[in-house]
Design an enzyme around this catalytic site. Structure first.
Site, mmCIF file in Angstrom:
data_model
loop_
_atom_site.group_PDB
_atom_site.id
_atom_site.type_symbol
_atom_site.label_atom_id
_atom_site.label_comp_id
_atom_site.label_asym_id
_atom_site.label_seq_id
_atom_site.Cartn_x
_atom_site.Cartn_y
_atom_site.Cartn_z
ATOM 1 N N GLU A 1 46.861 8.306 34.455
ATOM 2 C CA GLU A 1 46.895 6.830 34.433
ATOM 3 C C GLU A 1 47.224 6.268 33.052
ATOM 4 O O GLU A 1 46.570 5.344 32.575
ATOM 5 C CB GLU A 1 45.555 6.281 34.971
ATOM 6 C CG GLU A 1 45.285 6.763 36.391
ATOM 7 C CD GLU A 1 43.908 6.386 36.931
ATOM 8 O OE1 GLU A 1 43.184 5.633 36.284
ATOM 9 O OE2 GLU A 1 43.576 6.871 38.040
ATOM 10 N N GLU B 1 46.152 12.354 45.403
ATOM 11 C CA GLU B 1 44.873 11.703 45.763
ATOM 12 C C GLU B 1 45.039 10.814 46.997
ATOM 13 O O GLU B 1 44.525 9.701 47.053
ATOM 14 C CB GLU B 1 44.357 10.859 44.579
ATOM 15 C CG GLU B 1 44.192 11.639 43.291
ATOM 16 C CD GLU B 1 43.630 10.830 42.132
ATOM 17 O OE1 GLU B 1 43.166 9.691 42.335
ATOM 18 O OE2 GLU B 1 43.667 11.345 40.996
HETATM 19 O O1 G3I Z 1 26.574 10.850 40.836
HETATM 20 C C1 G3I Z 1 26.112 9.582 40.358
HETATM 21 C C2 G3I Z 1 24.719 9.304 40.860
HETATM 22 O O2 G3I Z 1 23.846 10.251 40.309
HETATM 23 C C3 G3I Z 1 24.315 7.900 40.445
HETATM 24 O O3 G3I Z 1 23.061 7.593 40.958
HETATM 25 C C4 G3I Z 1 25.329 6.874 40.963
HETATM 26 C C5 G3I Z 1 24.996 5.463 40.517
HETATM 27 O O4 G3I Z 1 26.156 4.698 40.296
HETATM 28 O O5 G3I Z 1 26.586 7.215 40.452
HETATM 29 C C6 G3I Z 1 27.045 8.492 40.852
HETATM 30 O O6 G3I Z 1 28.302 8.703 40.250
HETATM 31 C C7 G3I Z 1 29.389 8.008 40.809
HETATM 32 C C8 G3I Z 1 30.433 9.034 41.213
HETATM 33 O O7 G3I Z 1 31.594 8.396 41.609
HETATM 34 C C9 G3I Z 1 29.939 9.953 42.338
HETATM 35 O O8 G3I Z 1 29.717 9.214 43.490
HETATM 36 C C10 G3I Z 1 29.958 7.088 39.750
HETATM 37 O O9 G3I Z 1 29.043 6.025 39.507
HETATM 38 C C11 G3I Z 1 31.261 6.508 40.215
HETATM 39 O O10 G3I Z 1 31.858 5.786 39.136
HETATM 40 C C12 G3I Z 1 32.185 7.632 40.608
HETATM 41 O O11 G3I Z 1 33.399 7.093 41.064
HETATM 42 C C13 G3I Z 1 34.502 7.982 41.052
HETATM 43 C C14 G3I Z 1 35.628 7.331 40.244
HETATM 44 O O12 G3I Z 1 36.771 8.148 40.306
HETATM 45 C C15 G3I Z 1 35.237 7.198 38.792
HETATM 46 O O13 G3I Z 1 35.052 8.457 38.214
HETATM 47 C C16 G3I Z 1 34.943 8.236 42.459
HETATM 48 O O14 G3I Z 1 33.931 9.001 43.140
HETATM 49 C C17 G3I Z 1 36.246 9.025 42.469
HETATM 50 O O15 G3I Z 1 36.765 9.118 43.768
HETATM 51 C C18 G3I Z 1 37.272 8.322 41.598
HETATM 52 O O16 G3I Z 1 38.435 9.117 41.528
HETATM 53 C C19 G3I Z 1 39.537 8.552 40.815
HETATM 54 C C20 G3I Z 1 40.296 9.690 40.169
HETATM 55 O O17 G3I Z 1 39.436 10.453 39.361
HETATM 56 C C21 G3I Z 1 41.478 9.164 39.344
HETATM 57 N N1 G3I Z 1 42.335 8.320 40.152
HETATM 58 C C22 G3I Z 1 41.660 7.240 40.846
HETATM 59 C C23 G3I Z 1 40.532 7.800 41.707
HETATM 60 C C24 G3I Z 1 39.884 6.718 42.517
HETATM 61 O O18 G3I Z 1 39.259 5.817 41.666
#
Ligand code: G3I
Length: 371
Positions: A157, A262
């Site tokens: 990105e 993705e």
């Molecule tokens: O695991 C923690 C949990 O312990 C906590 O209680 C909770 C509270 O917010 O958060 C949990 O983590 C979250 C994680 O996903 C797992 O569910 C994060 O907050 C959340 O920000 C995270 O979001 C991920 C996002 O990237 C940011 O990293 C999404 O799952 C994931 O699908 C998404 O993937 C991205 C790719 O890496 C890059 N391209 C875009 C794509 C979609 O956004």
């Protein structure tokens, strides 16, 4: 008695022959001569707690990606500490089951702790210091999985939604030279790995133009980039898939492979926002934006099915350059769209429903493999 046995055997054979088309075909088998079919795995799947989803991965997919567990904030949360507990299990799962195992991600502006860019007083560090931190990170992480992780998302990105280079801390401090070095270090750490520039919405002409120009510049500067990853976070309406078709053709002309890294298709309303994967986007909760809590209406399911089939048909047309399509998750229970851009919704973006059953799109995708 012997004749009866022969007759029964003949009947059994006939029964096998009359299995309806597709009933015993899987996604990975249907596309085995074209490209790999992957799924992103979350920690519950990687560590074996979600046995239902694991069974789907093993039966349907030939490649895996880690949805979150190789991101900098997870694997290298503080300067002195790496946490390889879940990543090691992820890579072991891929090795054990012979899956094309992807690494996500080395350089991303999101989910990278602030300390990476700052000194002890919170002031921005120098370019040389940032390069040194990145080099150490890449050699430690990519080096650990040498020969096992087959493809790395090296930069993610880096083009902004305005079609210009994203003004991330990586870019502001390190410039484009940092991206070139990231590719070179990843290559040194694992010379056999496929190395990807990964981004969303680079199908659209404005972002695509900068992405194409960037790949040219990176190659000219000596970056061993092998692949462009089109993330493919779609909605039912956006993007116009002719843009995907055009983008694959144009990236291929630069001598790189293309992967859809993705893929998912959001059916939920997204007021004021189109197809995007900007993780910082947040919209307010409102029941009217969560319309399918009790199930997906048939006509919406049909649209989802047709759109998935179309994406795969386009990729198949380009099978000489497309080497993988990865779904961003296994079942709807775990799609990130349940929580983004509006929290607490019931999303239907993936190929398997909340109970783990294949949706009609699976059959349509399998049929699209044999036009
Ligand atoms: O695991 C923690 C949990 O312990 C906590 O209680 C909770 C509270 O917010 O958060 C949990 O983590 C979250 C994680 O996903 C797992 O569910 C994060 O907050 C959340 O920000 C995270 O979001 C991920 C996002 O990237 C940011 O990293 C999404 O799952 C994931 O699908 C998404 O993937 C991205 C790719 O890496 C890059 N391209 C875009 C794509 C979609 O956004």
């Amino acid at each position: 008695m012997r004749n009866l046995k022969i007759a029964l055997m003949a009947m059994a054979t006939a029964a096998v022959l009359f299995v309806p088309a597709n009933a015993e075909t899987t996604l990975k088998d249907a596309y085995k001569d074209a490209f790999a079919i992957g799924a992103a795995m979350n920690a519950a799947e990687i560590t074996g707690r979600d046995t239902k989803s694991d069974a789907i991965v093993l039966s349907q997919f030939s490649s895996i990606s880690p949805e979150n567990d190789l991101k900098w904030e997870r694997v290298h949360p503080t300067p002195e500490r790496y946490d390889f507990a879940v990543p090691d299990q992820y890579v072991a799962f891929g090795q054990k089951h012979g899956l094309y195992t992807v690494g996500h991600v080395l350089v991303w502006h999101s989910q990278t702790p602030k300390w990476v860019f700052e000194n002890k007083d919170g002031a921005p560090i120098s370019k040389d210091d940032l390069l040194a931190r990145l080099k150490e990170h890449i050699f430690t992480v990519a080096g650990r999985y040498k020969g096992k992780i087959k493809a790395w998302d090296v930069i993610n990105e880096v083009v902004g939604d305005d079609g210009k280079m994203r003004q991330s801390p990586w870019y502001k401090i390190g410039g484009e030279e940092l991206f070139v070095k990231a590719f070179q270090w990843a290559h040194e750490a694992d010379p056999a790995a496929e190395l990807t520039y990964n981004d969303y919405n680079i199908e659209y002409p404005n972002k695509r133009a900068e992405a194409l120009a960037l790949v040219k510049r990176l190659k000219a500067a000596g970056a061993p980039i092998t692949t462009v990853g089109i993330q493919a976070h779609y909605t039912l309406a956006e993007p116009d898939l002719k843009f995907l078709d055009e983008a694959i053709t144009e990236f291929a002309k630069l001598g790189v492979k293309v992967a859809l890294t993705e893929l998912d298709i959001d059916v939920l309303p997204r007021p004021g926002a189109g197809a995007t994967a900007d993780v910082s986007l947040r919209l307010a909760e409102d029941p009217k934006y969560n319309p399918y809590v009790k199930g997906l209406p048939e006509e919406v399911q049909a649209k989802l099915t047709a759109r998935y089939a179309e994406v795969f048909a386009i990729a198949l047309k380009h099978k000489d350059v497309v080497n993988r399509i990865t779904l961003w998750g296994v079942t709807d229970a775990d799609t990130w769209h349940n929580g983004w851009p509006i929290p607490n919704r019931t999303a239907y973006s993936l190929l398997f429903d909340r109970a783990g059953n294949p949706k009609p799109a699976v059959d349509a995708i399998i049929k699209a493999a044999k036009p």
